[in-house]
Each structure stands twice: as C-alpha cells, then as structure tokens.
Design a protein around this motif. Structure first.
Motif, PDB file in Angstrom:
ATOM      1  N   LEU A 163      27.777  38.735  38.203  1.00 48.65           N
ATOM      2  CA  LEU A 163      27.078  37.658  38.073  1.00 48.65           C
ATOM      3  C   LEU A 163      27.655  37.247  36.752  1.00 48.65           C
ATOM      4  O   LEU A 163      27.583  35.923  36.369  1.00 48.65           O
ATOM      5  N   VAL A 164      27.245  38.153  35.900  1.00 47.58           N
ATOM      6  CA  VAL A 164      27.639  38.456  34.106  1.00 47.58           C
ATOM      7  C   VAL A 164      29.134  37.551  34.124  1.00 47.58           C
ATOM      8  O   VAL A 164      29.216  36.037  33.836  1.00 47.58           O
ATOM      9  N   VAL A 169      32.731  32.489  33.607  1.00 43.72           N
ATOM     10  CA  VAL A 169      33.263  31.815  33.765  1.00 43.72           C
ATOM     11  C   VAL A 169      32.741  30.538  33.695  1.00 43.72           C
ATOM     12  O   VAL A 169      34.330  29.422  33.545  1.00 43.72           O
ATOM     13  N   THR A 170      32.358  30.127  34.771  1.00 38.62           N
ATOM     14  CA  THR A 170      31.535  28.860  34.796  1.00 38.62           C
ATOM     15  C   THR A 170      31.098  28.141  33.305  1.00 38.62           C
ATOM     16  O   THR A 170      31.693  26.701  33.945  1.00 38.62           O
ATOM     17  N   VAL A 171      30.187  28.334  33.059  1.00 37.12           N
ATOM     18  CA  VAL A 171      30.251  27.980  31.725  1.00 37.12           C
ATOM     19  C   VAL A 171      31.676  27.537  30.933  1.00 37.12           C
ATOM     20  O   VAL A 171      31.324  26.679  30.283  1.00 37.12           O
ATOM     21  N   ILE A 324      41.609  41.956  33.208  1.00 34.95           N
ATOM     22  CA  ILE A 324      42.111  40.889  33.006  1.00 34.95           C
ATOM     23  C   ILE A 324      42.416  40.165  33.553  1.00 34.95           C
ATOM     24  O   ILE A 324      42.858  38.621  33.701  1.00 34.95           O
ATOM     25  N   GLY A 325      43.454  40.590  34.734  1.00 29.26           N
ATOM     26  CA  GLY A 325      44.140  39.856  36.121  1.00 29.26           C
ATOM     27  C   GLY A 325      42.722  39.121  36.876  1.00 29.26           C
ATOM     28  O   GLY A 325      43.290  37.736  37.474  1.00 29.26           O
ATOM     29  N   VAL A 326      42.298  39.605  37.658  1.00 35.99           N
ATOM     30  CA  VAL A 326      40.774  39.099  38.036  1.00 35.99           C
ATOM     31  C   VAL A 326      40.558  37.958  36.832  1.00 35.99           C
ATOM     32  O   VAL A 326      39.805  36.880  37.917  1.00 35.99           O
ATOM     33  N   LEU A 327      40.109  38.195  35.658  1.00 28.09           N
ATOM     34  CA  LEU A 327      39.422  37.113  35.073  1.00 28.09           C
ATOM     35  C   LEU A 327      39.735  35.157  35.301  1.00 28.09           C
ATOM     36  O   LEU A 327      39.475  34.435  35.061  1.00 28.09           O
ATOM     37  N   GLY A 328      41.762  35.538  35.215  1.00 26.08           N
ATOM     38  CA  GLY A 328      41.565  34.794  35.171  1.00 26.08           C
ATOM     39  C   GLY A 328      41.925  34.099  36.585  1.00 26.08           C
ATOM     40  O   GLY A 328      42.064  32.705  36.945  1.00 26.08           O
ATOM     41  N   GLN A 329      42.247  34.788  38.056  1.00 29.07           N
ATOM     42  CA  GLN A 329      42.240  34.511  39.567  1.00 29.07           C
ATOM     43  C   GLN A 329      40.831  33.522  39.349  1.00 29.07           C
ATOM     44  O   GLN A 329      40.810  32.711  40.125  1.00 29.07           O
TER      45      GLN A 329
END
Length: 531
Positions: A163-164, A169-171, A324-329
């Motif tokens: 959720l966090v 990422v949405t914001v 970090i890779g997941v964050l980019g995805q």
C-alpha cells in the motif's frame, strides 16, 4: 513480464531517452522534427526490455530441466504469434487506440472497449503480485537471513509495503509521463538487466566451483502431461511473455518492416528465452526443490550464490537492486495503461469524471481508481492462507485477463484479413490468409489452454481450501469479463470530449464496408452520420 523499461536509456537529452519518452506518449517518435528510424537491433532490445522480468524465475525453478520445455513451448505457441499479429495490426491501423482500435475495426467499439479494459485490468491485477515480490526483495536488504525470510512471508508486512509503495508511486505519477519514463528506464537497467546478467554469471561460477547442485538432473526435459495440477505454474509463463504487442506500434518507424521486424522478434525471443532459462536454472541449482518460495527464492538464491564465493553481503545489495527494478515496473504500469484508457474514454466510452487530467496531462481519476482497486485487493492477503497463495491467485487472474484480450485480438486479426483485404499492410504475416489462420489459431489455442490450466490449484504451493481458491478465480474472472460490457451499455453520447483527437474507425469512413455485426450506434460524430 516487465514493462519496466520501454527505452534503453534513462538519461534525458539522449536520443534513446527521447525514444523512451515517445513510447510513453503513444509512439509519436520524432527527433528534431524528423521521424526516428528504429534499427532492427534497437527494436529487438526494446521488446526484450518490455517483456523480461526476474520475479517469475522461482516459479519455473520448481520444474527443473522441464522448465526449458515450457519456456520454448510458450514462446512458439504464444510469444511469437502475439508479436506477429500485433505487428500486422499496428502497422495496418497506426491511428491512436492500440488494441481498442484493432479489435474495434473487426467487431465494433463494444468489443474494442472490452479488450482495452481487460488489458488495463490485467496490468492493475498484476501490480499487487509484483509488489509482493518487491516487498520480499526489500525484506532481504537487512540481516540476518532468518529475520529477512520471516519478514518476507508476513502477510501484514507485505500488505503494508504494498500500500505504501503503490500509493507513493501513484502520487509520483501525477508529475507526468516524462518523469515516469525516466524513473522506469533507470530502474529497468539497474533492477532487471544488470541483476539478470549477474544471476546467470553467478550460477555458472557456482557450478564451476563444484558446489552441490540442488536441482534434480534426471527428470528429463518433457513434463508429465497427465498431472494437470503440476502444470498450473507452467501456464504462468504465458503471463511472463505478455506485453510483446506494446512495441508493435513502432513497426512503421523501421527501415524495412517486412524484413527487420521478424528478425528483431526472433532476436528478442532468443534473448528472452536465454535469460529466462539460464536465470531459472541458476535459481534451481542453489535452492532445494522443496524450499522454493514464489516470492522470496530469487533473493535467497542471490545471497547463497554470493556466499559461495565468500561475499554473502552482496546478496543484500542485489535485493535492493531488485526492489528498485520492481519500483520501475510498478511506475510504468501505473502510468502507461491508464493513459491509453484515457484516450479511449475521451472518445466517449467513459464518463467525464474519469476523463479529467491535471496540468501534466495525467488522468488523476483513473489513477486513483487503480489505487482503490489495488487497495481492495489487499483483502486477499488476509483471507488467503499465505503471502505466496495471494501472490499466485492475483497472478492467475491477471493472466486470465491478458489471455481474454489476446484471444479476442487473434480472432480480430483473422477477421480483418477478410473485411479489409485491400488495405495497405506495411508488415504482413507471410503465407497469405493461410499464414494468418495458422498464426492466429496457434496463438488462440495456446492462450485457451493456458487459461484452462489457470483454474487448477497448483500442487506446489499451499492455497488453502481448493474451493475458495477456485471460487476466487471464477468469480473474479466473470466480474472482470462483464464490467466493460456493462459500462458500454450505459454510455452516453454526452461522454465524448469535444477536444478528443480519436479518429474514426475505417468502417465508419468507408461507405463500401458495412459496420461490424452487432456494432452499436457509434459515439463519434463521423460515424453517427454514417449510421
């Protein structure tokens, strides 16, 4: 599957960064006022980076050497047909709309809207699954390993991180597509390409040093086709290959599409299979078969492989890179599909409240709707018996939505060969209509078989009560299938944005071609006159 990097460079001002920005803006590739010409190798790399992700490797490591068969089989019956069909459709109908236009040209806007909705929802449902993996990666940044493993499998921890991170990422996505592209391309290289190469290299070093190989080597390469439950995770390979159609919109920017596109797809396919096969084997040689966990085994493999050469602490750094890779995805999937849905919505298929954009052109209401759906999906973490089972069920529903979209696309491509036989096709599947039937039917049947297998509880993981597991899949799939038809039935003429730049379908502008069977009265003014 990964959409973490749609361009090979993350630094603004460089030509490839401009290419990545253009990709995010729907394929309007221009540099200094001139169209960008994409070379065969550049296009192959673009497709490779769009598809490849490391999170699914542990699932296929369950199969050992048999995983090689599954990877090759899925490439032949799904990845290659998808790429070929998408290339023909994208080059033939290059106007805005993507899969909405392709399917809409064949069956009308009702089915086109359903296809683009299924595509969008597939990505939305995929997000919690990949975030579970990201939460596990973040857990393995710390010490000791026993603490990391316990944290990674804790349902409340996984839900909190999901959720966090997703809301953050949405914001961030509100800042605009250019910022999203820069983050996703950087994260794609740091979190997917480099860790993938390191994983394969370490696996080779591990074996060369004479360490014990945990993977059974006497199983052969062919699966037990009679054991349906053991084949469920193999069906997930189709999801790993999803997304090859994303880059097909750029076929017209190639020098010689008829020659370069098939070769680039062949290169991308080989690269994809190689990294999937070797990466899976690297996980399998170091993690005992019975200890493989879908969410965390990749991180354990990194730590054990580095420990084999006396550097276990580097495994923690690798976990951070993977996170970090997941964050980019997550970032690129959050922003990209919602942008495509916005264009379709402005054409009159979504209410005005979902068409609003901020100063950066981002559809804040659609992004918030995505976030609300992902938040609701967190309930599965509390109902299902484990993080691993939640990971599996969300992946399977996402897989089913992708497959519904792809099967519709394959049938649409076949139909368009007959309803639009004379339209110019810059890239055309060889072999005439027979070639199209062969590719379309193979792809359709491959997707159908994968979808059928998805409803069987996998024997490799604990999903709790089988009836609850299957009930989640059946109800979730039926609801998702029905939603776009319900929305379309209640749409209004007033929903169309007067500033929409969505162009009419070919059948709306050609008097010689009737509207597709069952096509409703079109929303577009040009079509309304024709009706």
């Amino acid at each position: 599957m990964s959409t973490a990097a749609s361009s090979p460079s993350a630094r603004p001002g460089k030509p490839l960064a401009k290419l990545g920005t253009a990709i995010a803006h729907g394929g309007k590739l221009k540099a200094s006022g001139k169209p960008v010409v994409i070379t065969m190798m550049a296009f192959a790399i673009m497709n490779f980076m769009t598809v490849v992700s490391l999170r699914g490797l542990p699932a296929q490591a369950e199969y050992g050497l048999v995983s090689i068969f599954y990877y090759v089989f899925a490439a032949v019956v799904f990845l290659i047909p998808t790429a070929l069909v998408a290339a023909e459709l994208a080059s033939t109908f290059p106007k805005q709309g993507g899969v909405f236009r392709w399917v809409g040209e064949a069956f009308g806007p009702r089915w086109g809207f359903a296809a683009v909705y299924w595509q969008w929802q597939a990505w939305v449902l995929w997000l919690p699954a990949v975030l579970v993996f990201g939460a596990a990666a973040l857990a393995f940044v710390w010490w000791p390993q026993s603490f990391d493993a316990a944290l990674a499998t804790n349902k409340y921890y996984a839900m909190a991180v999901l959720l966090v991170v997703f809301w953050a990422v949405t914001v961030f996505t509100f800042r605009g597509m250019e910022s999203s592209v820069r983050l996703s391309t950087f994260a794609g290289v740091v979190g997917t390409i480099i860790p993938g190469a390191i994983l394969i290299g370490l696996g080779g070093v591990y074996v060369a040093m004479g360490n014990p190989i945990q993977m059974p080597l006497d199983t052969g390469f062919l699966p037990n086709f009679g054991d349906w439950h053991s084949m469920v995770l193999a069906a997930g390979i189709f999801l790993y290959y999803a997304g090859m159609e994303t880059q097909a919109v750029h076929v017209k920017n190639m020098r010689n599409p008829a020659r370069d596109y098939p070769l680039s797809i062949l290169i991308a396919t080989i690269m994809t299979i190689v990294i999937f096969v070797l990466g899976t084997l690297a996980v399998g040689v170091v993690i005992p078969h019975k200890s493989i966990n879908l969410a965390s085994s990749l991180l354990v493999a990194y730590r054990d492989l580095w420990a084999a050469i006396g550097l276990p602490w580097v495994g923690n750094i690798m976990a951070l890179m993977v996170a970090i890779g997941v964050l980019g995805q997550v970032n690129v999937v959050t922003s990209g599909p919602s942008t495509g849905l916005l264009a379709v919505g402005k054409a009159g298929h979504l209410p005005h409240i979902l068409q609003r954009t901020n100063a950066h052109g981002m559809s804040v209401p659609i992004l918030l709707l995505q976030a609300a759906i992902v938040t609701a999906l967190c309930v599965t973490f509390l109902i299902l018996p484990s993080v691993e089972s939640a990971f599996q069920i969300l992946s399977q529903i996402s897989n089913l939505m992708f497959l519904a979209m792809y099967m519709t696309m394959f049938v649409a491509a076949i139909r368009l060969r007959y309803t639009e036989p004379d339209i110019v096709r810059p890239f055309k599947i060889p072999g005439g209509n027979f070639g199209m039937w062969l590719v379309g039917v193979v792809g359709f049947l491959g997707a159908l078989v994968s979808g059928f297998l998805s409803f069987n509880p996998p024997s490799q993981i604990g999903t709790g009560n089988a009836s609850i597991y299957i009930g989640f899949l059946v109800i979730g799939t039926l609801v998702e299938i029905a939603i776009p038809f319900i929305v379309f039935a209640f749409r209004k003429q007033s929903w169309k944005d007067p500033n929409s730049d969505f162009e009419p379908f070919e059948w709306e502008t050609k008097n010689s071609r009737p509207a597709p069977p069952g096509a409703p009265i079109p929303v577009l003014p040009a079509a309304a006159g024709a009706a």
